[in-house]
Design a protein around this motif. Structure first.
Motif, mmCIF file in Angstrom:
data_model
loop_
_atom_site.group_PDB
_atom_site.id
_atom_site.type_symbol
_atom_site.label_atom_id
_atom_site.label_comp_id
_atom_site.label_asym_id
_atom_site.label_seq_id
_atom_site.Cartn_x
_atom_site.Cartn_y
_atom_site.Cartn_z
ATOM 1 N N ALA A 192 -3.309 9.771 4.924
ATOM 2 C CA ALA A 192 -4.303 10.780 4.567
ATOM 3 C C ALA A 192 -5.724 10.332 4.870
ATOM 4 O O ALA A 192 -6.618 11.169 5.070
ATOM 5 C CB ALA A 192 -4.169 11.147 3.093
ATOM 6 N N ALA A 193 -5.959 9.023 4.918
ATOM 7 C CA ALA A 193 -7.305 8.494 5.169
ATOM 8 C C ALA A 193 -7.625 8.392 6.656
ATOM 9 O O ALA A 193 -8.775 8.129 7.023
ATOM 10 C CB ALA A 193 -7.458 7.126 4.511
ATOM 11 N N LEU A 194 -6.644 8.596 7.523
ATOM 12 C CA LEU A 194 -6.865 8.510 8.963
ATOM 13 C C LEU A 194 -7.440 9.819 9.511
ATOM 14 O O LEU A 194 -7.237 10.882 8.919
ATOM 15 C CB LEU A 194 -5.549 8.197 9.679
ATOM 16 C CG LEU A 194 -4.945 6.818 9.457
ATOM 17 C CD1 LEU A 194 -3.559 6.749 10.094
ATOM 18 C CD2 LEU A 194 -5.850 5.720 10.023
ATOM 19 N N PRO A 195 -8.122 9.770 10.666
ATOM 20 C CA PRO A 195 -8.625 10.996 11.307
ATOM 21 C C PRO A 195 -7.499 11.710 12.055
ATOM 22 O O PRO A 195 -7.427 11.687 13.296
ATOM 23 C CB PRO A 195 -9.703 10.465 12.254
ATOM 24 C CG PRO A 195 -9.227 9.095 12.630
ATOM 25 C CD PRO A 195 -8.529 8.551 11.403
ATOM 26 N N LEU A 196 -6.629 12.358 11.309
ATOM 27 C CA LEU A 196 -5.403 12.903 11.884
ATOM 28 C C LEU A 196 -5.651 14.050 12.858
ATOM 29 O O LEU A 196 -4.789 14.355 13.684
ATOM 30 C CB LEU A 196 -4.467 13.362 10.759
ATOM 31 C CG LEU A 196 -3.954 12.239 9.842
ATOM 32 C CD1 LEU A 196 -3.090 12.820 8.727
ATOM 33 C CD2 LEU A 196 -3.168 11.194 10.632
ATOM 34 N N HIS A 197 -6.822 14.674 12.781
ATOM 35 C CA HIS A 197 -7.127 15.753 13.723
ATOM 36 C C HIS A 197 -7.334 15.233 15.145
ATOM 37 O O HIS A 197 -7.368 16.026 16.092
ATOM 38 C CB HIS A 197 -8.375 16.513 13.266
ATOM 39 C CG HIS A 197 -9.621 15.694 13.271
ATOM 40 N ND1 HIS A 197 -9.868 14.708 12.339
ATOM 41 C CD2 HIS A 197 -10.691 15.697 14.114
ATOM 42 C CE1 HIS A 197 -11.032 14.148 12.593
ATOM 43 N NE2 HIS A 197 -11.548 14.717 13.658
ATOM 44 N N ARG A 234 0.836 -1.190 0.000
ATOM 45 C CA ARG A 234 0.000 0.000 0.000
ATOM 46 C C ARG A 234 0.871 1.240 0.000
ATOM 47 O O ARG A 234 2.057 1.193 0.340
ATOM 48 C CB ARG A 234 -0.920 0.030 1.227
ATOM 49 C CG ARG A 234 -1.873 -1.123 1.346
ATOM 50 C CD ARG A 234 -2.833 -0.915 2.495
ATOM 51 N NE ARG A 234 -3.572 0.348 2.357
ATOM 52 C CZ ARG A 234 -4.809 0.543 2.816
ATOM 53 N NH1 ARG A 234 -5.446 -0.435 3.425
ATOM 54 N NH2 ARG A 234 -5.413 1.698 2.667
ATOM 55 N N ASP A 235 0.267 2.374 -0.303
ATOM 56 C CA ASP A 235 0.949 3.663 -0.277
ATOM 57 C C ASP A 235 0.841 4.249 1.127
ATOM 58 O O ASP A 235 -0.261 4.568 1.588
ATOM 59 C CB ASP A 235 0.303 4.606 -1.294
ATOM 60 C CG ASP A 235 0.924 5.999 -1.299
ATOM 61 O OD1 ASP A 235 1.873 6.237 -0.530
ATOM 62 O OD2 ASP A 235 0.443 6.845 -2.073
ATOM 63 N N PRO A 236 1.965 4.399 1.854
ATOM 64 C CA PRO A 236 1.886 4.909 3.227
ATOM 65 C C PRO A 236 1.267 6.296 3.324
ATOM 66 O O PRO A 236 0.522 6.573 4.274
ATOM 67 C CB PRO A 236 3.351 4.921 3.691
ATOM 68 C CG PRO A 236 4.033 3.913 2.831
ATOM 69 C CD PRO A 236 3.341 3.986 1.507
ATOM 70 N N LEU A 237 1.533 7.171 2.368
ATOM 71 C CA LEU A 237 0.978 8.513 2.437
ATOM 72 C C LEU A 237 -0.534 8.501 2.217
ATOM 73 O O LEU A 237 -1.268 9.253 2.860
ATOM 74 C CB LEU A 237 1.659 9.424 1.403
ATOM 75 C CG LEU A 237 3.089 9.833 1.751
ATOM 76 C CD1 LEU A 237 3.673 10.691 0.646
ATOM 77 C CD2 LEU A 237 3.130 10.584 3.078
ATOM 78 N N ALA A 238 -1.009 7.658 1.322
ATOM 79 C CA ALA A 238 -2.454 7.548 1.123
ATOM 80 C C ALA A 238 -3.120 6.975 2.372
ATOM 81 O O ALA A 238 -4.228 7.397 2.751
ATOM 82 C CB ALA A 238 -2.741 6.664 -0.090
ATOM 83 N N GLN A 298 6.705 13.690 7.143
ATOM 84 C CA GLN A 298 5.537 13.948 6.308
ATOM 85 C C GLN A 298 4.241 13.899 7.126
ATOM 86 O O GLN A 298 3.303 14.659 6.853
ATOM 87 C CB GLN A 298 5.488 12.934 5.167
ATOM 88 C CG GLN A 298 6.656 13.090 4.198
ATOM 89 C CD GLN A 298 6.678 12.011 3.135
ATOM 90 O OE1 GLN A 298 6.024 12.115 2.105
ATOM 91 N NE2 GLN A 298 7.428 10.943 3.398
ATOM 92 N N ALA A 299 4.200 13.022 8.133
ATOM 93 C CA ALA A 299 3.020 12.976 8.998
ATOM 94 C C ALA A 299 2.859 14.272 9.781
ATOM 95 O O ALA A 299 1.740 14.790 9.939
ATOM 96 C CB ALA A 299 3.120 11.785 9.954
ATOM 97 N N LEU A 300 3.976 14.821 10.278
ATOM 98 C CA LEU A 300 3.913 16.066 11.033
ATOM 99 C C LEU A 300 3.437 17.232 10.178
ATOM 100 O O LEU A 300 2.844 18.192 10.693
ATOM 101 C CB LEU A 300 5.283 16.393 11.638
ATOM 102 C CG LEU A 300 5.758 15.484 12.776
ATOM 103 C CD1 LEU A 300 7.140 15.910 13.257
ATOM 104 C CD2 LEU A 300 4.772 15.470 13.933
ATOM 105 N N GLU A 301 3.683 17.175 8.870
ATOM 106 C CA GLU A 301 3.162 18.204 7.981
ATOM 107 C C GLU A 301 1.636 18.190 7.952
ATOM 108 O O GLU A 301 1.001 19.209 7.682
ATOM 109 C CB GLU A 301 3.715 18.011 6.564
ATOM 110 C CG GLU A 301 5.213 18.277 6.450
ATOM 111 C CD GLU A 301 5.754 17.967 5.058
ATOM 112 O OE1 GLU A 301 4.962 17.544 4.182
ATOM 113 O OE2 GLU A 301 6.966 18.141 4.848
ATOM 114 N N LEU A 302 1.056 17.031 8.257
ATOM 115 C CA LEU A 302 -0.399 16.887 8.252
ATOM 116 C C LEU A 302 -1.014 17.115 9.634
ATOM 117 O O LEU A 302 -2.139 17.603 9.741
ATOM 118 C CB LEU A 302 -0.781 15.484 7.761
ATOM 119 C CG LEU A 302 -0.328 15.114 6.342
ATOM 120 C CD1 LEU A 302 -0.602 13.641 6.063
ATOM 121 C CD2 LEU A 302 -1.015 15.994 5.307
#
Length: 295
Positions: A208-213, A201-205, A253-257
């Motif tokens: 992005a689909a997780l409830p990161l807030h 799978r694509d780790p960034l995708a 990259q996660a911290l950017e989100l």
């Protein structure tokens, strides 16, 4: 139902009951005296709840002293949130007593199961992602949060196989659990990388689909590498090595989100000297600072 907090706020806006937006370390028994003797500049310590579910002894002696100096994250590995049977109520009551004793800033558990009837399996096993499982997991989290009188964080799993009967994509399953239960998310970046490599799978995708807030804590760890029966790359979440460069990159990259979020350096096997772990924590702190300076 508990309402999830917006944990993506800058550190200056974080609630007093939350972990500092800094790097922390898993507290190891071999480091007790060194930590108390040197009081390293670290954001927090995390311990496994099951190691402290006794009334007394040296573990409590040292943790009590360290808790006076540092924020604390309590991480459970034995609730078996995804089990088909009911939760172990005596275990949950021991957990409640431990939380009342130490008042940790954070409590988390895994999206996994590890028990079947009276048998406890020393592993975190994967779930089938379907509606019955979703209902069961949400009911178990409701029971935990109502018993503890506080929200918990749910950790995304590291997996090596998938169930054919799954009808819900894993990030969507996690998002729905968070929405329905009001729990937060413990984002294990190493688990994201391990699972995505194993399942191509694509780790960034996936991220992005997780409830990161709702992310209240991040975990970073090392992995071991093997190959499956087809010769494909197989990663094992063993917490026994330094954090891989690919995981560091995914963390950035996660911290950017998410913005800056309290981040744990996990090391449970082949534990090195404290100074080695502190160096990894400093590396995470630098990335957290960079993330906090972004407009």
């Amino acid at each position: 139902m508990f309402t999830p907090h917006d944990h993506a706020l800058p550190c200056t806006q974080a609630a007093a009951t939350e972990l500092p937006c800094r790097a922390g370390l898993g507290l190891k028994t071999g480091h007790f005296r060194e930590v108390l003797g040197s009081l390293p500049d670290i954001g927090f310590f995390e311990v496994h709840a099951e190691n402290y579910m006794v009334d007394g002894g040296p573990f409590h002696h040292f943790l009590g002293l360290i808790r006076e100096q540092y924020a604390l994250s309590l991480h459970g590995v034995g609730l078996s949130i995804g089990a088909e049977g009911p939760l172990d109520v005596p275990h949950l009551q021991r957990l409640k007593k431990l939380i009342e004793r130490y008042q940790p800033q954070s409590f988390s558990e895994h999206l996994a199961w590890s028990s079947h009837g009276p048998v406890f399996l020393n592993d975190l096993l994967p779930l089938a992602y379907d509606t019955p499982t979703l209902n069961r997991v949400c009911a178990h989290i409701d029971q935990v949060q109502n018993t503890l009188k506080r929200p918990m964080l749910l950790e995304n799993p590291a997996t090596y196989l998938a169930f054919q009967r799954s009808t819900i994509d894993e990030p969507d399953f996690i998002a729905e659990v968070v929405r329905r239960s009001g729990c937060g998310l413990l984002l294990d970046v190493n688990n994201v990388y391990v699972s995505c490599i194993n399942h191509q799978r694509d780790p960034l995708a996936y991220l992005a689909a997780l409830p990161l807030h709702t992310v209240g804590e991040i975990h970073l760890a090392g992995f071991a590498e093997d190959s499956d029966s087809l010769g494909e790359r197989l990663l094992i979440d063993d917490h026994g090595a330094a954090i891989d460069l690919a995981v560091w990159d995914l963390y950035r990259q996660a911290l950017e989100l998410t913005g800056p979020v309290a981040t744990l350096i996990e090391r449970d096997n082949q534990v090195p000297a404290l100074e080695v772990l502190l160096a990894e924590a400093q590396q995470a702190d630098a990335l957290l600072t960079d993330a906090g300076s972004q407009p």
